[in-house]
Design a protein around this motif. Structure first.
Motif, mmCIF file in Angstrom:
data_model
loop_
_atom_site.group_PDB
_atom_site.id
_atom_site.type_symbol
_atom_site.label_atom_id
_atom_site.label_comp_id
_atom_site.label_asym_id
_atom_site.label_seq_id
_atom_site.Cartn_x
_atom_site.Cartn_y
_atom_site.Cartn_z
ATOM 1 N N THR A 116 1.063 -0.949 -0.326
ATOM 2 C CA THR A 116 -0.313 -0.197 0.089
ATOM 3 C C THR A 116 1.296 1.208 -0.137
ATOM 4 N N TYR A 117 2.033 1.137 0.685
ATOM 5 C CA TYR A 117 2.885 2.120 0.949
ATOM 6 C C TYR A 117 3.955 2.750 -0.006
ATOM 7 N N PHE A 118 3.948 1.248 -1.156
ATOM 8 C CA PHE A 118 4.693 1.818 -2.232
ATOM 9 C C PHE A 118 3.835 1.935 -3.485
ATOM 10 N N ALA A 119 2.884 1.332 -3.033
ATOM 11 C CA ALA A 119 1.524 2.246 -4.365
ATOM 12 C C ALA A 119 0.790 3.742 -4.606
ATOM 13 N N VAL A 120 1.216 3.885 -2.987
ATOM 14 C CA VAL A 120 0.466 5.318 -2.598
ATOM 15 C C VAL A 120 1.754 6.098 -3.281
ATOM 16 N N GLY A 121 2.708 5.906 -2.994
ATOM 17 C CA GLY A 121 4.373 6.689 -3.348
ATOM 18 C C GLY A 121 4.241 6.825 -4.214
ATOM 19 N N LEU A 122 4.103 5.294 -5.507
ATOM 20 C CA LEU A 122 4.865 5.728 -6.804
ATOM 21 C C LEU A 122 3.405 6.040 -7.595
ATOM 22 N N LEU A 123 1.917 5.927 -7.346
ATOM 23 C CA LEU A 123 0.955 6.854 -7.883
ATOM 24 C C LEU A 123 0.731 8.011 -7.777
ATOM 25 N N GLY A 124 1.010 8.641 -6.906
ATOM 26 C CA GLY A 124 1.933 10.095 -6.336
ATOM 27 C C GLY A 124 2.326 10.579 -7.101
ATOM 28 N N TYR A 125 3.373 9.935 -7.292
ATOM 29 C CA TYR A 125 4.539 10.532 -8.000
ATOM 30 C C TYR A 125 4.605 10.709 -9.360
ATOM 31 N N LEU A 126 3.810 9.037 -9.916
ATOM 32 C CA LEU A 126 3.649 9.509 -11.287
ATOM 33 C C LEU A 126 2.723 10.996 -11.655
#
Length: 484
Positions: free
Chosen positions: A268-278
């Motif tokens: 969840t952390y990585f998904a939120v981080g990556l998608l938010g950064y994209l």
């Protein structure tokens, strides 16, 4: 096992003739996951911006792995001793001082988070007035400004009709359904980010992420260190290990529940981080909610913004009782050490429950600037609970069960924790210093002088510090510098 003298069991038993039904593994997974994912989830995209995609991914995995090891240490030494509480394990290893220290750390961390959660909920529902910036909450946007949707009344309604019934539940297992909904809300947030990112990809509007950090100057190197405490403290949930673990049929199931939860939360952390950064690239803010608020020009954007904000505060409401549970137990063990067990004294249970809820409410209304106090102490207490205390228990080894590998891992955890805590505290001091200098500079007309320094300082956050930084900035209206 019988508890050590004076140790308070976190479970609240029913009648002596009735043995409570063991908690389920799924309930433990939901409760642990909710304990992990708190306000800190909104800071993960900013840490990926600082560290780069690959180092951030590796850091999340490493910290999650160390968190699993520290929980295994705690459970193993608990089973080898005569107590079933975190404070009891510390008392066996370091005497009365050890139990008092861990109880104080839990009180600082959890009480700070509860106050911060209420402040954030108040900001989202009823808006905020930070310096010269007025931000309307969801209730004002929907119904206009009225007495019944003011901050004080809206929070009072939430406290009495949502949180009070949940904190009155006497077993952690009873919170499994609210925790399941809380986890679902986090998944919904990931799903919304995924839809927006996919749409942006189709339209060619996604930002190209940095897979590795850009080390162009001393400030960027400093940023790398300030991002570490964010991830370290995002996995601090150890205050609930014993209450959740010893309601299971087999305490060994707690290790499995922890492993599943850490995998779920890491993803969840990585998904939120990556998608938010994209989605937002280098313009990502410390609180990703700000980016959603700033990029809601279309009707769909405004709708998604409201859904994200609403799901976020609902998640905090449902995470509230889990933090309150361990807070109540530790305060009872510290203040009423010689009294009978909390589960056998209904009056004391009700008094502590109502008192803590009322205190958190009044603090959120009266002293919203309490963030500066908890920003320092939270940075220290959280890492102590997660890594320093479990590592110290292993190195002390009062039961003679630590292996050489255990002691090596314990040393690594303690070094990481001390480094993260030192960096967080020093950066908080730097942040305050820069803010003072910035105020002086802006008065003299040089308002762009320290913009880059403020950007550096903004990354000093932790699971407590991040949430309070959001509160200090009015949640979705951070002080903005156009030159950044």
């Amino acid at each position: 096992m019988s508890p050590v003298t004076g140790a308070h069991i976190p479970l609240l038993p029913e009648k002596k003739s009735e043995k409570p039904k063991p908690a389920s593994l799924s309930g433990a997974v939901f409760n642990v996951s909710t304990s992990i994912i708190g306000a800190g989830i909104m800071s993960i995209p900013a840490t990926i911006k600082v560290l780069g995609v690959i180092p951030a991914f590796v850091m999340i995995l490493v910290v999650a792995w160390l968190a699993e090891i520290s929980v295994e240490f705690l459970m193993r030494f608990t089973r080898s001793g005569e107590t079933i509480t975190y404070a009891g394990v510390m008392e066996e290893s370091f005497g009365r001082l050890g139990s008092v220290v861990v109880q104080i750390c839990v009180m600082i961390t959890n009480l700070g988070c509860l106050i911060i959660y209420l402040i954030i909920i108040g900001d989202v529902l009823s808006g905020s007035n930070h310096e010269d910036t007025v931000h309307f909450g969801l209730l004002q946007e929907w119904f206009g400004s009225h007495w019944w949707n003011s901050r004080a009344f809206a929070l009072l309604f939430i406290v009495v009709f949502v949180m009070l019934p949940l904190v009155l539940l006497r077993r952690v297992e009873s919170l499994k359904f609210s925790s399941a909904i809380s986890v679902l809300l986090a998944v919904i947030f990931v799903a919304i980010c995924s839809v927006m990112a996919f749409s942006a990809i189709l339209q060619g509007k996604t930002k190209t992420p940095n897979f590795f950090p850009r080390l162009g100057n001393n400030a960027s190197i400093f940023n790398l260190f300030t991002a570490v405490p964010v991830i370290v403290t995002a996995f601090t949930f150890h205050f609930n290990v014993h209450p959740i673990g010893f309601e299971l049929g087999k305490t060994s199931d707690m290790i499995l529940a922890t492993r599943i939860s850490l995998l779920l939360c890491s993803a969840t952390y990585f998904a939120v981080g990556l998608l938010g950064y994209l989605l937002f690239g280098e313009s990502i803010m410390v609180d990703i909610l700000v980016n959603f608020d700033e990029n809601s020009g279309s009707e769909i954007g405004r709708l998604l913004n409201k859904i994200v904000r609403l799901s976020y505060i609902l998640h905090l409401m449902l995470a509230f009782p889990l933090l309150n549970f361990s807070l109540r137990v530790n305060i009872d063990g510290l203040v009423f050490r010689k009294k009978k067990l909390l589960g056998e004294d209904t009056k004391r249970f009700l008094f502590l429950t109502v008192f803590l809820l009322a205190f958190a409410y009044l603090a959120a209304i009266a002293i919203p600037n309490i963030w500066s106090f908890f920003q320092f102490l939270g940075s220290t207490s959280a890492v102590c609970i997660a890594f320093i205390f479990p590592g110290a228990i292993v190195l002390r080894d009062v039961h003679g069960i630590s292996t050489t590998k255990d002691k090596m891992m314990a040393t690594i955890m303690m070094v990481l924790a001390v480094a993260a805590s030192s960096i967080a505290i020093s950066t908080n001091i730097f942040n305050i210093t820069i803010n003072v200098e910035l105020s002086v500079s802006m008065v003299s007309g040089g308002d762009e002088l320290y913009a880059s320094d403020v950007e550096v300082a903004s990354y000093c956050t932790d699971s407590v510090g991040l949430a309070v930084t959001l509160v200090n900035s009015g949640l979705t209206e951070l002080t903005r510098f156009d030159s950044i």
